[in-house]
Design a protein around this motif. Structure first.
Motif, PDB file in Angstrom:
ATOM      1  N   ASP A  65      24.933  91.949  28.398  1.00 22.28           N
ATOM      2  CA  ASP A  65      25.180  92.565  29.714  1.00 22.28           C
ATOM      3  C   ASP A  65      26.066  93.783  29.457  1.00 22.28           C
ATOM      4  OD1 ASP A  65      25.859  91.597  33.005  1.00 22.28           O
ATOM      5  OD2 ASP A  65      26.997  93.169  32.003  1.00 22.28           O
ATOM      6  N   LYS A  66      25.599  94.950  29.870  1.00 18.35           N
ATOM      7  CA  LYS A  66      26.289  96.182  29.470  1.00 18.35           C
ATOM      8  C   LYS A  66      27.658  96.345  30.113  1.00 18.35           C
ATOM      9  CE  LYS A  66      23.324  99.401  30.635  1.00 18.35           C
ATOM     10  NZ  LYS A  66      22.583 100.529  31.251  1.00 18.35           N
ATOM     11  N   GLN A  68      29.649  93.496  30.785  1.00 16.72           N
ATOM     12  CA  GLN A  68      30.471  92.414  30.226  1.00 16.72           C
ATOM     13  C   GLN A  68      30.895  92.682  28.785  1.00 16.72           C
ATOM     14  OE1 GLN A  68      28.572  88.611  30.836  1.00 16.72           O
ATOM     15  NE2 GLN A  68      28.487  88.868  33.047  1.00 16.72           N
ATOM     16  N   THR A  76      34.884  90.584  38.421  1.00 18.39           N
ATOM     17  CA  THR A  76      33.941  91.565  38.982  1.00 18.39           C
ATOM     18  C   THR A  76      32.621  91.594  38.212  1.00 18.39           C
ATOM     19  OG1 THR A  76      35.837  92.873  39.689  1.00 18.39           O
ATOM     20  CG2 THR A  76      33.735  94.028  39.581  1.00 18.39           C
ATOM     21  N   THR A  77      32.698  91.458  36.887  1.00 23.44           N
ATOM     22  CA  THR A  77      31.468  91.522  36.086  1.00 23.44           C
ATOM     23  C   THR A  77      30.897  90.127  35.801  1.00 23.44           C
ATOM     24  OG1 THR A  77      32.648  91.480  33.978  1.00 23.44           O
ATOM     25  CG2 THR A  77      32.204  93.653  34.935  1.00 23.44           C
ATOM     26  N   GLY A 131      21.688  90.518  31.236  1.00 17.74           N
ATOM     27  CA  GLY A 131      20.685  91.122  32.118  1.00 17.74           C
ATOM     28  C   GLY A 131      20.338  92.562  31.816  1.00 17.74           C
ATOM     29  N   PHE A 135      19.504  97.258  26.793  1.00 25.12           N
ATOM     30  CA  PHE A 135      20.193  96.766  25.594  1.00 25.12           C
ATOM     31  C   PHE A 135      19.272  95.842  24.783  1.00 25.12           C
ATOM     32  CE2 PHE A 135      25.104  97.133  26.182  1.00 25.12           C
ATOM     33  CZ  PHE A 135      24.980  98.478  26.452  1.00 25.12           C
ATOM     34  N   LYS A 216      31.365 101.980  36.092  1.00 25.65           N
ATOM     35  CA  LYS A 216      30.084 101.879  36.805  1.00 25.65           C
ATOM     36  C   LYS A 216      29.844 100.473  37.354  1.00 25.65           C
ATOM     37  CE  LYS A 216      27.200 105.051  34.075  1.00 25.65           C
ATOM     38  NZ  LYS A 216      26.192 104.976  33.003  1.00 25.65           N
ATOM     39  N   ALA A 217      30.670  99.517  36.942  1.00 26.84           N
ATOM     40  CA  ALA A 217      30.416  98.124  37.362  1.00 26.84           C
ATOM     41  C   ALA A 217      30.378  98.027  38.883  1.00 26.84           C
ATOM     42  CB  ALA A 217      31.508  97.205  36.807  1.00 26.84           C
ATOM     43  N   ILE A 218      29.419  97.277  39.392  1.00 29.27           N
ATOM     44  CA  ILE A 218      29.340  97.105  40.847  1.00 29.27           C
ATOM     45  C   ILE A 218      30.653  96.498  41.322  1.00 29.27           C
ATOM     46  CG2 ILE A 218      28.182  95.879  42.730  1.00 29.27           C
ATOM     47  CD1 ILE A 218      25.607  96.023  41.066  1.00 29.27           C
ATOM     48  N   LEU A 263      20.288  95.720  42.147  1.00 28.01           N
ATOM     49  CA  LEU A 263      20.328  95.583  40.680  1.00 28.01           C
ATOM     50  C   LEU A 263      19.384  94.459  40.239  1.00 28.01           C
ATOM     51  CD1 LEU A 263      21.529  95.950  37.793  1.00 28.01           C
ATOM     52  CD2 LEU A 263      23.353  94.378  38.474  1.00 28.01           C
ATOM     53  N   ARG A 266      15.806  95.560  40.427  1.00 26.98           N
ATOM     54  CA  ARG A 266      15.467  96.500  39.333  1.00 26.98           C
ATOM     55  C   ARG A 266      15.303  95.741  38.018  1.00 26.98           C
ATOM     56  NH1 ARG A 266      19.588  99.760  41.060  1.00 26.98           N
ATOM     57  NH2 ARG A 266      20.886  99.242  39.278  1.00 26.98           N
ATOM     58  N   GLN A 267      16.218  94.803  37.783  1.00 29.86           N
ATOM     59  CA  GLN A 267      16.148  94.046  36.527  1.00 29.86           C
ATOM     60  C   GLN A 267      14.858  93.233  36.456  1.00 29.86           C
ATOM     61  OE1 GLN A 267      19.977  92.073  36.920  1.00 29.86           O
ATOM     62  NE2 GLN A 267      20.873  93.345  35.320  1.00 29.86           N
TER      63      GLN A 267
HETATM   64  P1  ATP Z   1      19.504 100.932  32.793  1.00 35.76           P
HETATM   65  O1  ATP Z   1      18.104 101.393  32.579  1.00 35.76           O
HETATM   66  O2  ATP Z   1      20.089 101.363  34.113  1.00 35.76           O
HETATM   67  O3  ATP Z   1      20.389 101.202  31.631  1.00 35.76           O
HETATM   68  P2  ATP Z   1      19.845  98.185  32.173  1.00 35.76           P
HETATM   69  O4  ATP Z   1      18.868  97.082  32.359  1.00 35.76           O
HETATM   70  O5  ATP Z   1      20.185  98.560  30.810  1.00 35.76           O
HETATM   71  O6  ATP Z   1      19.353  99.373  33.005  1.00 35.76           O
HETATM   72  P3  ATP Z   1      21.589  96.972  33.998  1.00 35.76           P
HETATM   73  O7  ATP Z   1      22.122  95.732  33.464  1.00 35.76           O
HETATM   74  O8  ATP Z   1      20.427  96.976  34.948  1.00 35.76           O
HETATM   75  O9  ATP Z   1      21.231  97.870  32.808  1.00 35.76           O
HETATM   76  O10 ATP Z   1      22.813  97.735  34.643  1.00 35.76           O
HETATM   77  C1  ATP Z   1      22.657  98.858  35.417  1.00 35.76           C
HETATM   78  C2  ATP Z   1      23.887  99.041  36.314  1.00 35.76           C
HETATM   79  O11 ATP Z   1      24.083  97.876  37.114  1.00 35.76           O
HETATM   80  C3  ATP Z   1      25.203  99.192  35.608  1.00 35.76           C
HETATM   81  O12 ATP Z   1      25.430 100.502  35.222  1.00 35.76           O
HETATM   82  C4  ATP Z   1      26.184  98.711  36.672  1.00 35.76           C
HETATM   83  O13 ATP Z   1      26.341  99.667  37.685  1.00 35.76           O
HETATM   84  C5  ATP Z   1      25.478  97.554  37.264  1.00 35.76           C
HETATM   85  N1  ATP Z   1      25.780  96.295  36.560  1.00 35.76           N
HETATM   86  C6  ATP Z   1      25.051  95.701  35.605  1.00 35.76           C
HETATM   87  N2  ATP Z   1      25.615  94.573  35.157  1.00 35.76           N
HETATM   88  C7  ATP Z   1      26.740  94.426  35.870  1.00 35.76           C
HETATM   89  C8  ATP Z   1      27.785  93.454  35.888  1.00 35.76           C
HETATM   90  N3  ATP Z   1      27.794  92.404  35.070  1.00 35.76           N
HETATM   91  N4  ATP Z   1      28.796  93.625  36.751  1.00 35.76           N
HETATM   92  C9  ATP Z   1      28.815  94.659  37.574  1.00 35.76           C
HETATM   93  N5  ATP Z   1      27.876  95.631  37.611  1.00 35.76           N
HETATM   94  C10 ATP Z   1      26.852  95.516  36.777  1.00 35.76           C
END
Ligand code: ATP
Length: 323
Positions: A65-66, A68, A76-77, A131, A135, A216-218, A263, A266-267
């Motif tokens: 998780d990018k 965490q 928060t994360t 998620g 990564f 960027k964390a939500i 989020l 999208r995931q």
């Molecule tokens: P991307 O193509 O956007 O890089 P990804 O699948 O690599 O997608 P995601 O895990 O979807 O990355 O994260 C995208 C965004 O969602 C993060 O930049 C952040 O804003 C939010 N996010 C993801 N994981 C968390 C978390 N554990 N806590 C809070 N916010 C999160």
């Protein structure tokens, strides 16, 4: 906490899924094998990883998780608390200094790749859990191009040629059930001290509409807006400020819930794209386990979880280890 059922549970004496001698016999055949647990935020990946690592006790977990990966903002994360890790080794969970430049997919490929080498050298099994699909993609593909985000392009760019032998478990939940769960989870996080955590992280100089790394964390941008109007050090609401302040707070919470559901959506879309690109993702439907929790808020989901999520996952991993 109302939703604790989907956190890893304390180990029980009478676990219905027993370790068989064959799980140990397969030990020596795991050299280039990696288990990968995928799924949207909140889908129970951490719980599944701990349950599996308990049953396959030669496992070590690598977080994917990018948010965490960074040190800080544990509530928060949604980092799995130490007490719930049941002694299972975790890597890249809160290890990265958030003041350093953003931890990129290329950084993750390098660091997690090294961890996989080290873990398999110890004759242990790496379980990658998280998620962030960019990564996971960066880590696993044979040919990685650091400057292109495959999810921003058309389907053809996602390669299914991987550099490890992977067993993919995809924890999937019907979206209406997941989104209700996620909204309730935000309320639980608020009760657990999320606002205090964010208040300590607030930095009026650093808060911009688009921060980087952990900013960027939500939760961070949403509460930065609130704290910019009502700084944490300003003390209790002043005269006439109460209702306005309350409305601004409610707006931040509403935005966090909305952004978390977006989020997750999208995931889920990215996981489906990986599947269409030929990644052999084994879908495990956790909807019923979550529905029980969302509708009753009780612990009844645990048996359904074991029957519908854990048991099929154990079967898949066992077969994979014996191949
Ligand atoms: P991307 O193509 O956007 O890089 P990804 O699948 O690599 O997608 P995601 O895990 O979807 O990355 O994260 C995208 C965004 O969602 C993060 O930049 C952040 O804003 C939010 N996010 C993801 N994981 C968390 C978390 N554990 N806590 C809070 N916010 C999160």
């Amino acid at each position: 906490m109302r939703l604790s059922i989907l956190q890893p549970q304390p180990q029980r004496c009478h676990h219905p899924i027993k370790r068989s001698p064959r799980m140990d016999a397969s030990f020596h055949r795991r050299k280039d094998k990696v288990v990968v647990i995928m799924g949207a935020t909140g889908s129970g990946k951490s719980r599944l990883s701990i349950d599996l690592a308990t049953l396959f006790p030669f496992s070590e977990i690598i977080n994917s998780d990018k948010m965490q990966v960074y040190r800080g903002l544990d509530i928060t994360t949604n980092k799995i608390p130490l007490a719930q890790r049941r002694g299972v080794p975790h890597h890249l969970l809160g290890d990265v200094d958030p003041s350093l430049p953003e931890f990129s997919p290329a950084d993750f490929r390098r660091r997690a790749g090294q961890l996989i080498t080290d873990i398999t050298r110890r004759d242990n099994l790496p379980i990658v859990v998280g998620g962030s699909n960019s990564f996971v993609h960066a880590l696993l593909v044979q040919d990685f191009h650091p400057h292109s985000n495959v999810f921003n392009h058309h389907e053809g760019l996602i390669s299914s040629e991987l550099r490890y032998r992977c067993c993919f478990l995809w924890v999937d939940i019907a979206f209406p059930v997941l989104s209700q769960y996620l909204r309730d989870r935000v309320d639980d996080m608020l009760h657990s001290g999320m606002v205090d955590e964010l208040a300590q992280f607030f930095d009026p100089d650093a808060s911009r509409p688009t921060g980087s790394g952990l900013r960027k964390a939500i939760g961070v941008p949403e509460f930065d807006q609130f704290f910019n109007k009502y700084p944490p050090w300003a003390g209790p609401a002043g005269p006439g400020e109460g209702p306005l302040r309350e409305r601004a707070y409610e707006e931040a919470v509403r935005a966090i819930k909305e952004n978390t559901c977006e989020l997750a959506e999208r995931q889920m879309g990215k996981i489906e794209r990986l599947k269409r690109a030929g990644w052999d993702l084994r879908r495990i439907d956790a909807t019923e386990a979550f529905r029980v929790v969302v509708t009753s808020g009780s612990n009844n989901g645990s048996d359904v979880w074991e029957r519908q999520v854990l048991e099929p996952s154990v079967k898949i991993v066992k077969r994979f280890l014996m191949e």
